[in-house]
Design a protein around this motif. Structure first.
Motif, PDB file in Angstrom:
ATOM      1  N   SER A 299       0.829  -1.284   0.006  1.00 16.64           N
ATOM      2  CA  SER A 299      -0.127   0.168   0.058  1.00 16.64           C
ATOM      3  C   SER A 299       0.999   1.337  -0.070  1.00 16.64           C
ATOM      4  N   ASP A 300       0.223   2.506  -0.388  1.00 18.04           N
ATOM      5  CA  ASP A 300       0.888   3.662  -0.137  1.00 18.04           C
ATOM      6  C   ASP A 300       1.303   3.793   1.034  1.00 18.04           C
ATOM      7  N   MET A 301       2.277   4.631   1.447  1.00 14.46           N
ATOM      8  CA  MET A 301       2.405   5.154   2.791  1.00 14.46           C
ATOM      9  C   MET A 301       1.657   6.183   3.267  1.00 14.46           C
ATOM     10  N   LEU A 302       1.068   5.986   4.408  1.00 13.34           N
ATOM     11  CA  LEU A 302       0.257   7.072   4.887  1.00 13.34           C
ATOM     12  C   LEU A 302       0.844   8.329   5.170  1.00 13.34           C
TER      13      LEU A 302
ATOM     14  N   SER B 204       4.444  10.417   4.323  1.00 15.12           N
ATOM     15  CA  SER B 204       5.608  10.049   3.332  1.00 15.12           C
ATOM     16  C   SER B 204       6.869  11.094   3.449  1.00 15.12           C
ATOM     17  N   SER B 205       6.600  11.993   4.458  1.00 13.17           N
ATOM     18  CA  SER B 205       7.461  13.048   4.533  1.00 13.17           C
ATOM     19  C   SER B 205       7.375  13.935   5.941  1.00 13.17           C
TER      20      SER B 205
END
Length: 120
Positions: free
Chosen positions: A2-5, A7-8
């Motif tokens: 899955s996409d990172m919840l 990201s930065s």
């Protein structure tokens, strides 16, 4: 996968009592650049960062009860030059010193926010 919840890390809030004096410290003593300086209902939305860095520090004066930030870990390619600059601006610091993990230097901004600077 899955996409990172998250990201930065965009901004870290650093409590200061006086935004103008804090701006002077961060830009003159640490050579940070201003990323934003805009009117904000409780003061100024004032962010600074080292040149080329994407994460900014928000110099916020509207949290009078916020404890100083401790242990912001940052990197420097030249701790001896940083020590000379801090000395020139009469900033108290410890180091540079050799540790098991490498060289480091410690200092606080005028508001008690603590920095650990590691040789990068």
């Amino acid at each position: 996968m899955s996409d990172m919840l998250i990201s930065s890390i965009l901004t870290i809030t650093v409590p200061v009592a006086d935004q103008g004096a804090a701006l002077d410290f961060y830009t003159r003593a640490l050579d940070f650049e201003v990323r934003s300086d805009n009117p904000f209902p409780m003061g100024r939305w004032l962010t600074v960062a080292p040149k080329g860095e994407t994460t900014t520090l928000l110099l916020a004066s509207w949290f009078p009860d916020m404890a100083p930030v401790g242990g912001l870990v940052v990197g420097s390619s030249d701790l001896d030059a940083l020590a000379a600059r801090l000395r020139e601006h009469e900033v108290a610091f410890d180091g540079p010193s050799e540790q098991a993990w490498g060289r480091q230097l410690l200092f606080h901004d005028p508001y008690g926010n603590g920095f650990v600077v590691s040789q990068a």
